[in-house]
Motif scaffolding. Sequence first.
Motif, PDB file in Angstrom:
ATOM      1  N   GLU A 198       0.960  -1.585   0.173  1.00 26.26           N
ATOM      2  CA  GLU A 198       0.205  -0.217  -0.331  1.00 26.26           C
ATOM      3  C   GLU A 198       0.576   1.094   0.028  1.00 26.26           C
ATOM      4  N   ARG A 200       0.208   5.688  -0.286  1.00 23.89           N
ATOM      5  CA  ARG A 200      -0.284   7.256  -0.499  1.00 23.89           C
ATOM      6  C   ARG A 200       1.297   7.676  -0.743  1.00 23.89           C
ATOM      7  N   GLY A 217       2.391   4.157   3.751  1.00 20.81           N
ATOM      8  CA  GLY A 217       1.437   2.693   3.099  1.00 20.81           C
ATOM      9  C   GLY A 217       2.507   1.768   3.827  1.00 20.81           C
TER      10      GLY A 217
END
Length: 324
Positions: A198, A200, A217
């Motif tokens: 993940e 961001r 992330g």
Amino acid sequence: MTKIYNWGILGAAKFAREHMGPAIHLASGARLAGLATSSYDKSAPFRAFAPDIRVYESYDALIHDPKIDVVYIPLPNHLHVEWALKALKAGKHVLCEKPIALEAAEIDQIISLRDETGLMAAEAYMILHHPQWQRAKEIIDSGEIGRLRHVSGIFTFDNREDTGNIRNKAETGGGGIRDIGVYTYGSARFVTGQEPTELRADVEFEKGIDTYANVTGRFGDITFTLINSIRMANRQRMEFHGEKGVLALTAPFNAQVFGEPKLTVECSGGVIREERFPAAQHYKLQVENFCAAIGGDRSAYPVSLEFSQGTQAMIDRVFADAKR
């Protein structure tokens, strides 16, 4: 008898003059034999410590000289892939400054040519040649600080006044992420052994270049926060927070320049251990490891093109999320 490899440098860059040129000159198994620059005057600092260096008037002249074994590329970022490919096609081993490419997909052609020619080609990602990073991974893998739960890193400096610097120019692939984000992202990948699942990105831009990036992330179940900026006060630090303790590197990227490289381990109960690395010269070690890899021990160079491509893929994701 140890084979000596003749190295040539493309361009009289400040970084090559102050760091990599001297490192090549001092490294075991290497000889600084050539410098390509259109201005002979720019070769003076190199000739001061390597008086027998040959000066070439063009990059092509250097890479086609049969006496040159290795080409080191410290050119502006947007020229890296072009000259790495040209040097490999000319039969030279290639060590190219980071980032070796502006996008991960561009590295495929360098990997392909490396495999086709059997030549050594790699990114000059010097930090992983420093023993503090090998030790950091060893400590994490040993379980001394328990299950790793979070990685935090910061690398910042302020160069807003240096308007002519290639880091402040969009057309040369400038910006903070490619220049120093590569260190926080790559070192986190190295120690965890994982890719981000993940991600961001909170990124600020100025005249086409990124000047601040806060990237958060996960590497699987490990969270991360990584901050880079070329508009903030000097700061660099990496921390790996486990369930039993915290491992920190206080001069993780510019060892000796930012400060003495030091690794600290703080475990529950307030027990602190320090490990210092006062003598290690990562640029010199990088050259020596590259020479060993040319000689047949590819494992001597800890930064494969595939590893560099993984870091660039993370950089690509940061830019993509910032645009989104």
